[in-house]
Each structure stands twice: as structure tokens, then as C-alpha cells.
Design a protein around this motif. Sequence first.
Motif, PDB file in Angstrom:
ATOM      1  N   ALA B 124       0.844  -1.203   0.000  1.00 26.41           N
ATOM      2  CA  ALA B 124       0.000   0.000   0.000  1.00 26.41           C
ATOM      3  C   ALA B 124       0.871   1.243   0.000  1.00 26.41           C
ATOM      4  CB  ALA B 124      -0.894  -0.010   1.232  1.00 26.41           C
ATOM      5  N   ILE B 125       0.460   2.240  -0.780  1.00 24.16           N
ATOM      6  CA  ILE B 125       1.235   3.476  -0.763  1.00 24.16           C
ATOM      7  C   ILE B 125       0.385   4.576  -0.140  1.00 24.16           C
ATOM      8  CG2 ILE B 125       2.901   3.070  -2.596  1.00 24.16           C
ATOM      9  CD1 ILE B 125       1.057   4.347  -4.559  1.00 24.16           C
ATOM     10  N   SER B 126       1.089   5.530   0.439  1.00 26.85           N
ATOM     11  CA  SER B 126       0.413   6.650   1.085  1.00 26.85           C
ATOM     12  C   SER B 126       0.566   7.872   0.191  1.00 26.85           C
ATOM     13  CB  SER B 126       1.048   6.914   2.437  1.00 26.85           C
ATOM     14  OG  SER B 126       2.400   7.239   2.255  1.00 26.85           O
ATOM     15  N   VAL B 127      -0.173   8.917   0.543  1.00 24.98           N
ATOM     16  CA  VAL B 127      -0.032  10.172  -0.197  1.00 24.98           C
ATOM     17  C   VAL B 127       1.417  10.644  -0.105  1.00 24.98           C
ATOM     18  CG1 VAL B 127      -0.713  12.597  -0.214  1.00 24.98           C
ATOM     19  CG2 VAL B 127      -2.440  10.827   0.108  1.00 24.98           C
ATOM     20  N   ALA B 128       2.021  10.495   1.075  1.00 22.05           N
ATOM     21  CA  ALA B 128       3.413  10.931   1.252  1.00 22.05           C
ATOM     22  C   ALA B 128       4.342  10.181   0.309  1.00 22.05           C
ATOM     23  CB  ALA B 128       3.840  10.700   2.697  1.00 22.05           C
ATOM     24  N   GLN B 129       4.092   8.880   0.129  1.00 22.78           N
ATOM     25  CA  GLN B 129       4.959   8.119  -0.784  1.00 22.78           C
ATOM     26  C   GLN B 129       4.749   8.548  -2.229  1.00 22.78           C
ATOM     27  OE1 GLN B 129       3.690   4.418   0.944  1.00 22.78           O
ATOM     28  NE2 GLN B 129       5.814   3.772   1.180  1.00 22.78           N
ATOM     29  N   LEU B 130       3.494   8.851  -2.564  1.00 20.76           N
ATOM     30  CA  LEU B 130       3.236   9.338  -3.922  1.00 20.76           C
ATOM     31  C   LEU B 130       4.049  10.601  -4.178  1.00 20.76           C
ATOM     32  CD1 LEU B 130      -0.625   8.953  -4.436  1.00 20.76           C
ATOM     33  CD2 LEU B 130       1.180   7.862  -5.740  1.00 20.76           C
ATOM     34  N   VAL B 131       4.026  11.501  -3.179  1.00 19.82           N
ATOM     35  CA  VAL B 131       4.734  12.778  -3.356  1.00 19.82           C
ATOM     36  C   VAL B 131       6.240  12.558  -3.343  1.00 19.82           C
ATOM     37  CG1 VAL B 131       5.075  15.094  -2.424  1.00 19.82           C
ATOM     38  CG2 VAL B 131       2.841  14.021  -2.237  1.00 19.82           C
ATOM     39  N   SER B 132       6.703  11.727  -2.407  1.00 16.11           N
ATOM     40  CA  SER B 132       8.155  11.645  -2.240  1.00 16.11           C
ATOM     41  C   SER B 132       8.835  10.689  -3.210  1.00 16.11           C
ATOM     42  CB  SER B 132       8.491  11.244  -0.800  1.00 16.11           C
ATOM     43  OG  SER B 132       7.981   9.961  -0.541  1.00 16.11           O
ATOM     44  N   VAL B 133       8.095   9.725  -3.769  1.00 18.10           N
ATOM     45  CA  VAL B 133       8.724   8.784  -4.712  1.00 18.10           C
ATOM     46  C   VAL B 133       8.356   9.137  -6.156  1.00 18.10           C
ATOM     47  CG1 VAL B 133       8.911   6.364  -5.413  1.00 18.10           C
ATOM     48  CG2 VAL B 133       8.758   6.943  -2.998  1.00 18.10           C
ATOM     49  N   LEU B 134       7.066   9.315  -6.411  1.00 24.03           N
ATOM     50  CA  LEU B 134       6.673   9.589  -7.798  1.00 24.03           C
ATOM     51  C   LEU B 134       6.792  11.074  -8.133  1.00 24.03           C
ATOM     52  CD1 LEU B 134       3.685   7.130  -8.308  1.00 24.03           C
ATOM     53  CD2 LEU B 134       6.117   6.774  -8.652  1.00 24.03           C
ATOM     54  N   GLY B 135       6.695  11.954  -7.128  1.00 27.91           N
ATOM     55  CA  GLY B 135       6.852  13.391  -7.370  1.00 27.91           C
ATOM     56  C   GLY B 135       8.188  13.720  -8.022  1.00 27.91           C
ATOM     57  N   PRO B 136       9.321  13.246  -7.465  1.00 29.04           N
ATOM     58  CA  PRO B 136      10.614  13.519  -8.096  1.00 29.04           C
ATOM     59  C   PRO B 136      10.702  12.962  -9.521  1.00 29.04           C
ATOM     60  CG  PRO B 136      10.936  12.714  -5.883  1.00 29.04           C
ATOM     61  CD  PRO B 136       9.476  12.580  -6.169  1.00 29.04           C
ATOM     62  N   LEU B 137      10.055  11.814  -9.745  1.00 31.22           N
ATOM     63  CA  LEU B 137      10.088  11.254 -11.104  1.00 31.22           C
ATOM     64  C   LEU B 137       9.347  12.195 -12.058  1.00 31.22           C
ATOM     65  CD1 LEU B 137      11.012   8.803 -12.755  1.00 31.22           C
ATOM     66  CD2 LEU B 137       8.756   7.840 -12.413  1.00 31.22           C
ATOM     67  N   ILE B 249      19.461   8.938 -11.281  1.00 28.78           N
ATOM     68  CA  ILE B 249      19.497   9.731 -10.038  1.00 28.78           C
ATOM     69  C   ILE B 249      18.260   9.417  -9.191  1.00 28.78           C
ATOM     70  CG2 ILE B 249      19.224  12.100  -9.148  1.00 28.78           C
ATOM     71  CD1 ILE B 249      21.078  13.009 -11.426  1.00 28.78           C
ATOM     72  N   TRP B 250      17.111   9.325  -9.862  1.00 28.90           N
ATOM     73  CA  TRP B 250      15.861   9.057  -9.145  1.00 28.90           C
ATOM     74  C   TRP B 250      15.919   7.692  -8.450  1.00 28.90           C
ATOM     75  CZ3 TRP B 250      11.962   5.367 -10.607  1.00 28.90           C
ATOM     76  CH2 TRP B 250      10.829   5.417  -9.798  1.00 28.90           C
ATOM     77  N   VAL B 251      16.382   6.689  -9.219  1.00 36.50           N
ATOM     78  CA  VAL B 251      16.454   5.336  -8.640  1.00 36.50           C
ATOM     79  C   VAL B 251      17.363   5.345  -7.419  1.00 36.50           C
ATOM     80  CG1 VAL B 251      17.318   2.991  -9.037  1.00 36.50           C
ATOM     81  CG2 VAL B 251      15.925   4.107 -10.777  1.00 36.50           C
ATOM     82  N   VAL B 252      18.520   5.977  -7.569  1.00 38.75           N
ATOM     83  CA  VAL B 252      19.488   5.958  -6.466  1.00 38.75           C
ATOM     84  C   VAL B 252      18.958   6.758  -5.271  1.00 38.75           C
ATOM     85  CG1 VAL B 252      21.799   6.717  -5.761  1.00 38.75           C
ATOM     86  CG2 VAL B 252      21.468   5.571  -7.960  1.00 38.75           C
ATOM     87  N   PHE B 253      18.521   7.989  -5.526  1.00 37.30           N
ATOM     88  CA  PHE B 253      18.105   8.861  -4.415  1.00 37.30           C
ATOM     89  C   PHE B 253      16.802   8.404  -3.746  1.00 37.30           C
ATOM     90  CE2 PHE B 253      20.426  13.096  -5.517  1.00 37.30           C
ATOM     91  CZ  PHE B 253      21.606  12.513  -5.106  1.00 37.30           C
ATOM     92  N   CYS B 254      15.842   7.999  -4.550  1.00 36.03           N
ATOM     93  CA  CYS B 254      14.508   7.748  -3.979  1.00 36.03           C
ATOM     94  C   CYS B 254      14.251   6.283  -3.620  1.00 36.03           C
ATOM     95  CB  CYS B 254      13.422   8.217  -4.945  1.00 36.03           C
ATOM     96  SG  CYS B 254      13.502   9.976  -5.211  1.00 36.03           S
ATOM     97  N   SER B 358      20.950  11.656   0.528  1.00 35.49           N
ATOM     98  CA  SER B 358      19.834  11.809  -0.412  1.00 35.49           C
ATOM     99  C   SER B 358      18.772  12.727   0.191  1.00 35.49           C
ATOM    100  CB  SER B 358      19.213  10.436  -0.709  1.00 35.49           C
ATOM    101  OG  SER B 358      17.880  10.585  -1.147  1.00 35.49           O
ATOM    102  N   PRO B 359      18.206  13.620  -0.634  1.00 33.12           N
ATOM    103  CA  PRO B 359      17.130  14.462  -0.104  1.00 33.12           C
ATOM    104  C   PRO B 359      15.921  13.635   0.345  1.00 33.12           C
ATOM    105  CG  PRO B 359      17.431  14.806  -2.474  1.00 33.12           C
ATOM    106  CD  PRO B 359      18.540  13.922  -2.022  1.00 33.12           C
ATOM    107  N   ALA B 360      15.755  12.437  -0.244  1.00 37.04           N
ATOM    108  CA  ALA B 360      14.604  11.606   0.144  1.00 37.04           C
ATOM    109  C   ALA B 360      14.728  11.162   1.601  1.00 37.04           C
ATOM    110  CB  ALA B 360      14.511  10.379  -0.766  1.00 37.04           C
ATOM    111  N   VAL B 361      15.951  10.904   2.043  1.00 39.91           N
ATOM    112  CA  VAL B 361      16.161  10.497   3.438  1.00 39.91           C
ATOM    113  C   VAL B 361      15.862  11.671   4.365  1.00 39.91           C
ATOM    114  CG1 VAL B 361      17.896   9.711   5.101  1.00 39.91           C
ATOM    115  CG2 VAL B 361      17.860   8.749   2.804  1.00 39.91           C
ATOM    116  N   ALA B 362      16.376  12.856   3.991  1.00 40.47           N
ATOM    117  CA  ALA B 362      16.127  14.045   4.820  1.00 40.47           C
ATOM    118  C   ALA B 362      14.626  14.313   4.906  1.00 40.47           C
ATOM    119  CB  ALA B 362      16.856  15.240   4.228  1.00 40.47           C
TER     120      ALA B 362
END
Lengths: 492, 465
Positions: B124-137, B249-254, B358-362
Motif C-alpha cells: 500500500a502506498i500513502s499520499v506521502a509516498q506518492l509525493v516523495s517517490v513519484l513526485g521527483p520522477l 538519479i531518481w532510482v538511487v536517491f529515492c 539523499s534528499p529523500a532520506v532528509a
Amino acid sequence: MTRAAFLRLLRFEVESFLREPATRVITGLLFAAMLWGAMNGERHVRAQQVAIARIHLREAQAIEWQKATAHRFMQPSALIVPYWQDPTDVAGYMRYGLTAFAVKPPSPLGALAIGGSNVVPFYLRARLDFVAPPEAAYEFENPRVLSLGAFDLAFVLTYLLPLGVIALTAWRLSAERDSGALRLIAAQPANARAIVAAKFGAVALATVPLALVAMWLAVALAGVPIFSVRLLSIEAIVAVAAAGYAFFWIGLAACVASRTGAITSTATLVAMWIVLVFVVPAIGALALGSLHPAPSRLQYLDVLRRESDWTDKRRDDLITAYLAARPAYAAGAHRIASIPYATKQIAVQTELERRLRDRIAEFDRARAAASRTAAVLRLLSPALVLDAALQSAAGSDAARHEVFLLRAREFTDRLRAFFWPRALKEAAQPTTTACNGCPAKMSFLEHDDIPSFVDDDPVIGVAARIGPLALHLWLFAGVTALVAGRTRGFRL
Amino acid sequence: MIRRLYLMEFERMVSDARVRRMGSVFLLLFATVFVTEWHSASRVAADRAAVTAAERQRWLNQDEKDPHEAAHYGVWAIKPSSPLSVLDPGVEPFSGLAVWLEAHQWDEMIFRPRQDANPLMRGAISVAQLVSVLGPLAACVLAFAAFAEDRERGTLRLALGNGGSPGALLIARGLAMMTVLAAMVIVPAALGGGVAGRTMPDAGWNTPARLSGWIAAHVVYLATFLMLGLAVSLRAATARAALIALVSIWVVFCLVVPRVATNLAEEWSPLPSYQDVRARAATEAPVYESLHQRVARRQSILAKWRAATDDDVPVNMRGAQLDQAERHSHEVFDRLIGSFHDQVETQDCLFGRLGLLSPAVALQSAATAIAGTDFHQHRHFVNAAESYRRRLVNRINGEVMRHDVAPGERYVEGATFWANTPEFVYQPPPLGSVLAAVAAPLLLLVGWCAAATLAAGAALRGLRA
């Protein structure tokens, strides 16, 4: 194109592919990731093994201490020992002294996938009284780690391997089409199907064996005992499943890259990866949550408290009726005031469980229905199929946990069958202390005969469970290969 | 000029069918995920309110009994979730919902939602995951061709040859892309947060301020990827190369680094076995003391009061024993369980500092804290509930101590005593203290954005038409 010419072309493509720096870099990165993933998985397995060894030690130490204490209390002494501190009092022992656990040992191949093994408990303390909820015990894992997911081999194979395949294949033919080189290739005596088959067949022939060797090498280097005869069939099926998954992605790349330019091919394949790895599982989870919502645990808690209040208030009535209904213990019904609380709890517990039976069954039904639907939904995405196969092989799947919970309940029943008749007999015909002046009750001296939990064998039946999943992955691979082999849509 | 360019770029992007398709998919995903999460969280909030009220009634309606029995009866405390858990559930699916507050024991929080759920639910994905994983893509997809494609076509040379300022072009394109990205990703999340804030009990979470902070963190995060995308597009020889670089970059960072950072945090700041911690706590402060311990405790109380027999002690001996054992257990729990929780927080702090990778971790570290769904705030509830339990049990033991009873008699309390026991009311920590706790990842997030902007600026200076 003749067969010999095709084989020459294929050989040329394989050699070229292996010489490409990108092949070496990506393969090297994937191997490093697999090694790290396998090491993380194996570390998790070892932590569980240490925890289980500690549990067994705790059980053994408890018994030894209780036997020593019993021996001390069986000597004449002025001490007055309450029943709950006396390891020779059956009622006190079964409620306050019993230290027994049901454990789920990790599989030897546990390093393949951490799966649900860091969320669900792998040991449960057996209590004869109702434990609310039964799964309260668990080994703490940082919940942030659980929410982000583990970097294990399953993650590398399910998420990163397809990205590696995409990186190696998205530009094949598509880049040649963009540069115009494809027209030159097509001018040679080779048809479109042969070109696609040679280009992507070469990738498959080189990549899949490399990936499989890298996977098992990583697992072996992580310290997993893979050279065991009883694991061979599982390892072979896992290899078949992983190969099917890799072939699926190569086939998908062949379908896309042979029909589009490099940018569109890359973007499309990444989009497909997102759909199959993220979106389909997410939609599956949403569908599952909507179709089979878990009954509210908070409402259950409310009912449990209400029913406990009801049974607690009627403790004496319940034990009287319980004893009166059983001729062997009926004498106890006339001496209720002297029966200890722990023995009265037998009747309370029995009634409480009867009253909560429907509520508990709701959870079981919802879980079973969700499992059935999940088994179907999982088939929609090859990523989910591979993940399920790896979890089953690793013994960290939901099916094994369900069996563990069932066996833990059976273990509690065995303990009840051992203790309850003794406690009830004591209620009906109290033991006359054999030793004058000893504080020990001496109604229970069979500490060595207490039933213990028998661990399951995490390897049995696994091959049969993951075989169909491996076949399903090859079905996916076959479909993509068929579509890729069709020349409609192939353009220069 | 920048305004005119911005409007032109914005119009061009909005009319692009691919962007519209991407936006529609995002909106559909947002709507589906949000409605499901909101429905489920609303149900839990309603259950929480009902069960909390029922628990209070049960406490008040107890029969006359020995107060120590009431301490064993206890009360269940149910954690009030932050309304923003609908957007960003953080650790909530993996931490418990309720805890039993009873005598002698610091119980575990139980009912972890994911433990009950089918393993498929972990997908299951959350809104936060949508923003933080798919948003950068989405940011990468919007930005990769911004300059690289123009260069390939020769239109960049044309634009710059006509006196166009590359800086103005970068700012206009960057702003237009950020507007589109915000409309696709940020606005739906903000609307969802607003709905959650209005429809769910706030319970002291200060939702509007937290929502503003959460949105701000995500805007900075997405701007980072957008600036990175523009920097790569400015540098890359071809749009194809830019796309490959950005996807990598996306794969590595996110995807990769967040899990790697988790591993590193576990490796560098390992936790002891919790089972071991609990076993030690049970040994040092057992719920049912052994005879030897009980005798020793009695002796120490007699010594304290310089008394020879129980009758010489000016308080009820049973109450004194209970009180001493309870206070001893508090010391043991603080030393063992409290210290274990400290170590979890230390590990989380280290994870936040690995936001350097990675900014995703921060973002993950900072955003869950702002949303009120990190371990720090989970622990805040756990500690608040435990403090309440200790006050409750100490008060009861104090009463037992004060009431000396003759042999054969029982000391009991009734309705007045139960009614005078204060109810457990939880107040979440103030946002200021939460922000202070995640200052490092927040600064790293801003630092990433500044670095990406500087990278885009540097790439602009070396721009080749």
C-alpha cells in the motif's frame, strides 16, 4: 535467414553485449546490491536464531530454578509460601510459573527475503489464560525500518533487477533506429524477427545466467548454507522463478524497444516498471483493504473488556457450574471458597472464550478471505509473484505464519490438557502434604513432563508452494516473448 | 520578460498532452489513496473516541473493591493519531494503537495495523509516498528535455541568438514546471490535508501549522529534483542522455539510498535485543515477586521504620510493600526500557543525518516528524501514558498504605474514589520542539535544494547552444 546464420548473429551479439562497459558496470552494481541484500537477510536470520536460542535458555533456566525452589520448599521450614510462589502448587504454577514459548525458527534460506518476518512475531509465550491479543509479543524492530522496507535480496531482485534489465535493453534497436543504423542492419539478409531475436536473445543468454550466478554467489558469500541436498529443489525453483522474471523484463523491453525510439522506449519501460512494481501492488492493497477490511481491533478490545467484566463478576458461579458438570471433579463444587483464583480461571477462561468465539472467528474469516483474494491479485504483477515465491522459499510468508499461529494455539491446548485436569483434581481432592512442616504444597512435581513446543521444519512443502509461482512467471515471460516475436509494429 | 516567458512556458506545458495525462494519473492515484486512507483513519478515530469513553465509564462504574484490584483492572489508553497520518502514516502502521495501564507492568503498545493485515497490504502506498517517490520522477520527466531537447533541435541556439537571456529562460521554465508540479502533486496533498484537518479530531495536534510545514518541506524537496533535472538538462548532450541520467538519479536517491541509509543507521547505531531488555526488566522487577524478594522487601521496610514487627510500622505493610516494589520497577523500567527507547531515537537521529546522502532520506525524517507520525512522537504518547499509569498506581498504593486494617478486614474503595481519579488526557508535543528535534534533516533538505540550484546556475554558466 538460415539457422547457422542466425546462430552466428546471435553469437556476435552476445560477444558484443558482454564487451560493452555498461554491461559490466550494471552487472557489477547488481551483484554488489545482491551481496548487500543477502548479507542483510542473513543478519536478520542470525538475530532471530540468537533470540530463539535465548528463549530456549530462558525456558530451561526457569525449569531448573523452579525445581531447585521446589526442592527447598519440600524441606521442613517455618516459611509460609503463598500458592502463586510455590512451584509445586499446580494452580499457582500453571498461572504464575509456567515459562513456555512457541517459536518459529527462520528457514536456512531466510536470507532470500525478510518478508513479513520482521512484522509478525516469531515467538509467543504460551499462557493458559486468554491473552489479549494473542499476538501481543514481538521482537521490537525500529518501526521506521519497517515502514521504509528492508534492503534484502528480494528487494534487489524484484525492484532493481528489472531496472538493470531496462538500462541494458531500452536502447537496443531503439538507439539504432534513432541513428539510422537500423536501416543498414535491415539491408542485411536478416528479417525483423531474427534481428529482434538476436538482439534481445543475446541479452537474455548473457544476463540471465550472470544474474543467477551472481544471486547464488551473493547468497553463499553472505553465509547461507546453500550446499545442502534438502535445499536443492527449492534453490532450483527459486532460480527458475528469478530467470522467468528476468526473461519477462527482457521480453517486455524487446516489445517496446523494437517499436519505438530510445527516449520513448526508456520512458515507457520505466513507466511499466512503476506500474508493475508500485501501482499494481498499491491498487491490489487498496482493493484488498476495501474488499476485506480487518474487523476493528479497538471494538474487539471493548467487547473483550465487557465480557471479561461479566465473567469476572460470576467467577464463583462459573467454577461451581463447571465442576458440577464434570463428575470427576464435582466434589470441588462444594468447597469453592478454598479453590485458588488460578483454578477458578479455568471456568472463567472457558466461558470467556465461548462468549468471544464469534468475534475471534470474524478476524479469522477476514484474514482467510483476504488471503484468498490476495493470492489472486498477486498474479496480476510479476513483481508480486516473484516476491511471493521468494518469501515462501525464505519461510517468511504469511502462509507459514498462519500455520505457526495455529500450532501455537494447539500448543496452548496441549498445555491446558496437561495442567487443567491436575488443577481440577486438586480442587476436588486436595493433596495432603506428604511432608510435615514443609511449606510446599507438592501437588505438582512433574516439571520435566511439561509439554514443549515442537518447531516446524521450514523447508517441508516449500517446493510445492513455489513451483506454480515460478511457472506463472514463465507464463508472463512467454507472453512477452510472443508479442516481441510478432513483427507487426516493427519499423525502421 | 520573465513573466512573459513564464506564461508562455506554462501555457506550452499545460497544452502538452503527455503532461495532462501524467497529471490525470497523479490526481486519480491521489484521490484513490486519500479517500481510502481517510475512510480508514476516520473509522479508527471514531472507534477510539467510543472505546475511550467506554473505558472511562468502566472505571467509574467499578464495584466496591480493594483499590489494588482496581490498579490491576487498569485502564486502556488509545493513541490519538495526528490527522496528518492520513497523508503521511509514518511509523503508525507498524506501532501499536493501544496500551493497557495496569499495576506492576509497563505494557507494550498493541494492535499494530500492519501485523493484522495481509502481507499484500505492505504494498500500500500513502499520499506521502506518492509525493516523495513519484513526485521527483514527475519533476525529472518534466525537466529532462527542458534544454537538452532544444539543443538537439537547434532551437536553443535560435532562442539565445535572438538575444534571449539563458538565466531568464531557466527561471521562467523552472517556475512554470514548479507550477505544474505543484498543481499535480502538492495541491492535491494540501487539499487532502485540509479535509483531514477539518473532518478528524485535532486532539491538540495543531494540524494547520503542521500541514503548512509538511507542504513547505515537500515543496523544497520537489524543487530540489526540479533544479537537479534542469541542471542535468543544461549539461547533457542529448535529451536521451539527460533522461537516463535523471532516471538513474531518481532510482538511487529515492529507491536505493533510503533503504541503504536505514541499513547504515542500524549498522552504526545497533539496537540491543528488545527481548533481552524485557527479560532483564522482568527479572529485576518481576510482576510476581519470589518469596525471597518478598521477604527482603519486608525486611527493608521494617528497617526503614526501625520496626521489629509489621504492627510497629506506622503504615499498612502490604501497601508499603506494593509501593516500594512499584517505585523500584519504575527505576528499572526507566533504566532498561527508557534507555532502549533512547537508542531507537539515536538511530532515528542518525538516519536523519544520513539525509546527507539523499534528499529523500532528509524528507522522510523531517516530514514524518512534522506530520506527527515518527517514533519520537509515538514515544511521547507511550511516556505520557506510562506517567499516567505511575501516578494512578502510586496514588492507589498511597491510599492502601494510609489505611491500616485489622486482621480479617478488607479495605475497599467505591464510586467516589473512582470518580476522583483523573482521566488520562493526552497532549501531543508542540510543533516547535518537534522541529527542533529534526533540525538536522530540515537543514539538509534546504541544503540539497540550495546545492541543486547552485548546480543549475553553474550549468547555466557553461551552457552551450
